[in-house]
Design a protein around this motif. Structure first.
Motif, PDB file in Angstrom:
ATOM      1  N   LEU A  11       0.828  -1.213   0.000  1.00 21.41           N
ATOM      2  CA  LEU A  11       0.000   0.000   0.000  1.00 21.41           C
ATOM      3  C   LEU A  11       0.860   1.261   0.000  1.00 21.41           C
ATOM      4  O   LEU A  11       0.505   2.259  -0.625  1.00 21.41           O
ATOM      5  N   ALA A  12       2.005   1.207   0.681  1.00 26.06           N
ATOM      6  CA  ALA A  12       2.921   2.347   0.656  1.00 26.06           C
ATOM      7  C   ALA A  12       3.491   2.545  -0.751  1.00 26.06           C
ATOM      8  O   ALA A  12       3.669   3.685  -1.204  1.00 26.06           O
ATOM      9  N   LEU A  13       3.759   1.454  -1.452  1.00 26.66           N
ATOM     10  CA  LEU A  13       4.235   1.556  -2.830  1.00 26.66           C
ATOM     11  C   LEU A  13       3.172   2.150  -3.748  1.00 26.66           C
ATOM     12  O   LEU A  13       3.491   2.889  -4.683  1.00 26.66           O
ATOM     13  N   VAL A  14       1.910   1.840  -3.480  1.00 19.55           N
ATOM     14  CA  VAL A  14       0.810   2.416  -4.260  1.00 19.55           C
ATOM     15  C   VAL A  14       0.803   3.936  -4.096  1.00 19.55           C
ATOM     16  O   VAL A  14       0.743   4.681  -5.078  1.00 19.55           O
ATOM     17  N   VAL A  15       0.891   4.391  -2.863  1.00 12.56           N
ATOM     18  CA  VAL A  15       0.876   5.836  -2.600  1.00 12.56           C
ATOM     19  C   VAL A  15       2.130   6.493  -3.173  1.00 12.56           C
ATOM     20  O   VAL A  15       2.069   7.586  -3.758  1.00 12.56           O
ATOM     21  N   PHE A  16       3.272   5.846  -3.030  1.00 15.18           N
ATOM     22  CA  PHE A  16       4.523   6.401  -3.546  1.00 15.18           C
ATOM     23  C   PHE A  16       4.480   6.552  -5.068  1.00 15.18           C
ATOM     24  O   PHE A  16       4.892   7.581  -5.610  1.00 15.18           O
ATOM     25  N   SER A  17       3.956   5.543  -5.754  1.00 15.77           N
ATOM     26  CA  SER A  17       3.842   5.626  -7.214  1.00 15.77           C
ATOM     27  C   SER A  17       2.875   6.721  -7.636  1.00 15.77           C
ATOM     28  O   SER A  17       3.080   7.395  -8.645  1.00 15.77           O
ATOM     29  N   LEU A  18       1.820   6.900  -6.866  1.00 16.87           N
ATOM     30  CA  LEU A  18       0.864   7.956  -7.173  1.00 16.87           C
ATOM     31  C   LEU A  18       1.515   9.333  -7.049  1.00 16.87           C
ATOM     32  O   LEU A  18       1.320  10.208  -7.900  1.00 16.87           O
ATOM     33  N   PHE A  19       2.321   9.534  -6.010  1.00 12.29           N
ATOM     34  CA  PHE A  19       2.999  10.814  -5.859  1.00 12.29           C
ATOM     35  C   PHE A  19       4.093  11.010  -6.899  1.00 12.29           C
ATOM     36  O   PHE A  19       4.354  12.141  -7.317  1.00 12.29           O
ATOM     37  N   GLN A  20       4.726   9.938  -7.323  1.00 20.74           N
ATOM     38  CA  GLN A  20       5.708  10.061  -8.405  1.00 20.74           C
ATOM     39  C   GLN A  20       5.037  10.553  -9.675  1.00 20.74           C
ATOM     40  O   GLN A  20       5.568  11.422 -10.372  1.00 20.74           O
ATOM     41  N   ALA A  21       3.869  10.009  -9.974  1.00 18.39           N
ATOM     42  CA  ALA A  21       3.138  10.448 -11.161  1.00 18.39           C
ATOM     43  C   ALA A  21       2.704  11.898 -11.019  1.00 18.39           C
ATOM     44  O   ALA A  21       2.724  12.656 -11.993  1.00 18.39           O
ATOM     45  N   LEU A  22       2.332  12.300  -9.807  1.00 17.56           N
ATOM     46  CA  LEU A  22       1.948  13.696  -9.570  1.00 17.56           C
ATOM     47  C   LEU A  22       3.113  14.640  -9.849  1.00 17.56           C
ATOM     48  O   LEU A  22       2.941  15.662 -10.519  1.00 17.56           O
ATOM     49  N   PHE A  23       4.296  14.299  -9.373  1.00 19.20           N
ATOM     50  CA  PHE A  23       5.447  15.174  -9.580  1.00 19.20           C
ATOM     51  C   PHE A  23       5.851  15.217 -11.050  1.00 19.20           C
ATOM     52  O   PHE A  23       6.277  16.260 -11.549  1.00 19.20           O
ATOM     53  N   ILE A  24       5.712  14.106 -11.768  1.00 18.20           N
ATOM     54  CA  ILE A  24       6.005  14.102 -13.206  1.00 18.20           C
ATOM     55  C   ILE A  24       5.010  15.007 -13.930  1.00 18.20           C
ATOM     56  O   ILE A  24       5.363  15.754 -14.850  1.00 18.20           O
ATOM     57  N   MET A  25       3.742  14.956 -13.508  1.00 16.56           N
ATOM     58  CA  MET A  25       2.712  15.770 -14.144  1.00 16.56           C
ATOM     59  C   MET A  25       2.969  17.261 -13.892  1.00 16.56           C
ATOM     60  O   MET A  25       2.834  18.085 -14.795  1.00 16.56           O
ATOM     61  N   ILE A  26       3.372  17.596 -12.676  1.00 17.97           N
ATOM     62  CA  ILE A  26       3.630  18.999 -12.340  1.00 17.97           C
ATOM     63  C   ILE A  26       4.895  19.499 -13.031  1.00 17.97           C
ATOM     64  O   ILE A  26       4.937  20.619 -13.537  1.00 17.97           O
ATOM     65  N   LYS A  27       5.921  18.657 -13.078  1.00 20.67           N
ATOM     66  CA  LYS A  27       7.206  19.047 -13.660  1.00 20.67           C
ATOM     67  C   LYS A  27       7.086  19.291 -15.160  1.00 20.67           C
ATOM     68  O   LYS A  27       7.653  20.240 -15.679  1.00 20.67           O
ATOM     69  N   ASN A  28       6.394  18.409 -15.870  1.00 20.95           N
ATOM     70  CA  ASN A  28       6.143  18.533 -17.311  1.00 20.95           C
ATOM     71  C   ASN A  28       7.447  18.656 -18.107  1.00 20.95           C
ATOM     72  O   ASN A  28       7.568  19.485 -19.000  1.00 20.95           O
ATOM     73  N   ASP A  29       8.407  17.811 -17.776  1.00 19.66           N
ATOM     74  CA  ASP A  29       9.687  17.785 -18.483  1.00 19.66           C
ATOM     75  C   ASP A  29       9.636  16.700 -19.550  1.00 19.66           C
ATOM     76  O   ASP A  29       9.190  15.587 -19.308  1.00 19.66           O
ATOM     77  N   GLU A  30      10.094  17.018 -20.738  1.00 22.47           N
ATOM     78  CA  GLU A  30      10.013  16.058 -21.841  1.00 22.47           C
ATOM     79  C   GLU A  30      11.036  14.930 -21.709  1.00 22.47           C
ATOM     80  O   GLU A  30      10.878  13.881 -22.307  1.00 22.47           O
ATOM     81  N   ASN A  31      12.104  15.141 -20.951  1.00 17.32           N
ATOM     82  CA  ASN A  31      13.135  14.123 -20.787  1.00 17.32           C
ATOM     83  C   ASN A  31      12.810  13.139 -19.663  1.00 17.32           C
ATOM     84  O   ASN A  31      13.463  12.115 -19.544  1.00 17.32           O
ATOM     85  N   SER A  32      11.843  13.451 -18.844  1.00 14.87           N
ATOM     86  CA  SER A  32      11.482  12.572 -17.732  1.00 14.87           C
ATOM     87  C   SER A  32      10.610  11.418 -18.232  1.00 14.87           C
ATOM     88  O   SER A  32      10.014  11.499 -19.303  1.00 14.87           O
ATOM     89  N   PRO A  33      10.534  10.339 -17.450  1.00 16.11           N
ATOM     90  CA  PRO A  33       9.694   9.214 -17.889  1.00 16.11           C
ATOM     91  C   PRO A  33       8.218   9.604 -17.960  1.00 16.11           C
ATOM     92  O   PRO A  33       7.788  10.570 -17.349  1.00 16.11           O
ATOM     93  N   LYS A  34       7.468   8.848 -18.701  1.00 16.60           N
ATOM     94  CA  LYS A  34       6.050   9.137 -18.888  1.00 16.60           C
ATOM     95  C   LYS A  34       5.283   8.902 -17.588  1.00 16.60           C
ATOM     96  O   LYS A  34       5.633   8.035 -16.785  1.00 16.60           O
TER      97      LYS A  34
END
Length: 69
Positions: A11-34
Motif C-alpha cells: 500500500l505504501a508503494l501504491v501511494v509512492f507511485s501515485l505521488f511520483q506520477a503527480l510530480f512528473i505531471m507537475i514538472k512537465n519535463d520532456e526528458n522525464s519518464p512518462k
C-alpha cells in the motif's frame, strides 16, 4: 504479522507511485519518464494487494470481522 507488513509495504508503494506520477505531471519535463509508467505501477501494486487479500481470505489465513450489527 509478516502478511500485515507485506500488505502495508504494498500500500505504501501504491501511494509512492501515485505521488511520483503527480510530480512528473507537475514538472512537465520532456526528458522525464512518462506519467503512465508510474500510474501503471500503481495499478499493478493495487491489483497485487487485492489478489493477495483474496488468496489469503480463501486460504483461511486471515478472517474478516463479523457483521457490526
Amino acid at each position: 504479522m509478516l502478511i500485515k507488513i507485506l500488505l502495508i509495504c504494498l500500500l505504501a508503494l501504491v501511494v509512492f507511485s501515485l505521488f511520483q506520477a503527480l510530480f512528473i505531471m507537475i514538472k512537465n519535463d520532456e526528458n522525464s519518464p512518462k506519467m503512465s509508467k508510474f500510474l501503471g505501477r500503481r495499478l499493478f501494486f493495487s491489483a497485487a494487494v487485492v489478489l493477495l487479500l483474496i488468496i489469503l481470505l480463501l486460504a483461511g489465513v486471515i478472517t474478516p470481522h463479523p457483521r457490526p450489527y
